[in-house]
Design a protein around this motif. Sequence first.
Motif, PDB file in Angstrom:
ATOM      1  N   SER A  92      -2.970   4.373  -1.875  1.00 36.43           N
ATOM      2  CA  SER A  92      -3.649   5.525  -1.174  1.00 36.43           C
ATOM      3  C   SER A  92      -4.051   5.179  -0.025  1.00 36.43           C
ATOM      4  O   SER A  92      -4.851   4.253  -0.016  1.00 36.43           O
ATOM      5  N   GLY A  93      -3.697   5.774   1.092  1.00 34.66           N
ATOM      6  CA  GLY A  93      -4.309   5.419   2.514  1.00 34.66           C
ATOM      7  C   GLY A  93      -3.333   4.594   3.142  1.00 34.66           C
ATOM      8  O   GLY A  93      -3.740   4.207   4.426  1.00 34.66           O
ATOM      9  N   ILE A  94      -2.567   3.800   2.478  1.00 35.23           N
ATOM     10  CA  ILE A  94      -1.631   2.899   3.190  1.00 35.23           C
ATOM     11  C   ILE A  94      -0.466   3.530   3.878  1.00 35.23           C
ATOM     12  O   ILE A  94       0.133   4.421   2.893  1.00 35.23           O
ATOM     13  N   ALA A 132       3.920  -2.989  10.960  1.00 30.75           N
ATOM     14  CA  ALA A 132       2.515  -3.591  10.306  1.00 30.75           C
ATOM     15  C   ALA A 132       1.452  -2.634   9.966  1.00 30.75           C
ATOM     16  O   ALA A 132       1.492  -1.491  10.543  1.00 30.75           O
ATOM     17  N   VAL A 133       0.749  -2.973   9.158  1.00 33.96           N
ATOM     18  CA  VAL A 133      -0.537  -2.146   8.895  1.00 33.96           C
ATOM     19  C   VAL A 133      -2.093  -2.691   8.882  1.00 33.96           C
ATOM     20  O   VAL A 133      -2.147  -3.840   8.344  1.00 33.96           O
ATOM     21  N   GLY A 145      -5.761   2.386   6.010  1.00 35.47           N
ATOM     22  CA  GLY A 145      -5.010   1.823   6.940  1.00 35.47           C
ATOM     23  C   GLY A 145      -4.367   2.536   8.094  1.00 35.47           C
ATOM     24  O   GLY A 145      -4.473   4.089   8.151  1.00 35.47           O
ATOM     25  N   VAL A 146      -3.829   1.884   9.056  1.00 39.50           N
ATOM     26  CA  VAL A 146      -3.173   2.623  10.270  1.00 39.50           C
ATOM     27  C   VAL A 146      -1.813   1.632  10.598  1.00 39.50           C
ATOM     28  O   VAL A 146      -2.082   0.474  10.608  1.00 39.50           O
ATOM     29  N   SER A 147      -0.918   2.310  10.866  1.00 37.65           N
ATOM     30  CA  SER A 147       0.159   1.908  11.437  1.00 37.65           C
ATOM     31  C   SER A 147      -0.089   1.180  12.899  1.00 37.65           C
ATOM     32  O   SER A 147      -0.535   1.827  13.503  1.00 37.65           O
TER      33      SER A 147
END
Length: 472
Positions: A92-94, A132-133, A145-147
Amino acid sequence: MFVSRSYKVWSVPLVAGVLALGGVPALAGSAGAATASPVRDDFNGDGYKDLAVAAPIATVGGKKGAGYVAVLYGGPHGLTKDRRTVISRSTSGIPGGPAAGENFGIQLSTGDLDGDGRTDLIIGQASATRNAVVVWGGKSGLSGGVSVPAAATQAGDFDGDGRQDLVLFRGGRSQVDDPIGTRATVWRGPLSRTGKPAGTKAFGATDLQYDDVLYSAAGDVNGDGRDDLALTDYVGEGASTSRFYLATSSGPSGDAFTRYEAPEGDGQVAFGDINHDGYDDVVRGATNYSTVTVALGSASGLKPKSTWRSYSQNTAGVPGGKETEDLFGAAVAAGDINGDGYDDVAVGAPGEELGYDDGAGMVTVLYGGRDGLTGKGAQGFTQDTKGVPGAVEASDNFGGSVGLLDVNRNGYADLAAAAPRENMEEGASTGEGAVWSLRGRPTGIVTDAAFTFGPRTVGAPVAHAWFGGTLS
């Protein structure tokens, strides 16, 4: 110049691809108490360094080779299975979802990108089309996270303003003879949690357009407050090479780096102050020669080539004997193990033959001193070493990845050593994998508090995971 290789690059790190043994697709001690160095690699901000372990070939969500990363948090007793986070595209969140062959975690870097005092983890992958993250550090550990538009990254303070920046390598890892090619950009920190940098800079050198970036490291070789950059790149036809870039002082609108000559090699690369003179030194592995070369830093950059020194298992005091198939230098890491102020070097030789067991693997520890690295007091560790759990088996590749992090905050760097093909099924090309944590002490690395863990320990996917394929 490049180091030739007789294999094709697959979607796993080079150290795996080179292991024809199983055909994986791709210290002088200080008696006094040590003083703990400033904490980095601390994802939850509790003052203890943490260890990220990738399993980039694991099946996640039914997708083979999707990959995941397990993080074990340091504490007063070191690493334990009870304080951990497992991160995949299913978390979750990735951003994104699991993708077959993506090899999420095949490359890792760390840095406090948003400036909140906690280290963030940047997870790379092998695809040319995926991102990438950045996974954010926090009081409870890594989450969300954010890409970022890259296959691989490297964090560091490249402009000397005290904030962590991020180099983005947009490309991937070729599965054929020709590299995909890389576009490099520098994002200036801090990075917002929506993935926006404070600014951007041109990378500068253009040689990466024909390379695939495999390994990277950052450190300040000339003491100017700006981190410099070292890479290992795939350049085609089964060959790889090293790159070194000095950070420039041209200002926010100028290029970030200028390329300089550095030790050649196809293994991993690390920075550390081996002779304790205040300048980081470059430690470069070369598996085809089974050597490690150290280029010392100075106020003017790397010292002349005539001063570079190479080390192998033929160096006086170093256990074993030099053989190309040992792959000595496939993995390297630097850190102060015995608390004497000199950074030491851990060297993985995952191809080391022990008895009749080809590719059983070995880790060697070389100690730094006033005159640089030396074979004096060198230590060698295998799964046959007293106190090291497990048993020597062919193709385990013990030493396929190594790390040096002070996970119990006593001022002595602890050794992390992976055997990515541990527990390999008959007929398989890779195994579950496992990681060993051995404590640093004034006398060097000791085995009396050894801790071994793998995917079963952390409750993560097991089959052919290649757990420990990457450490950070």
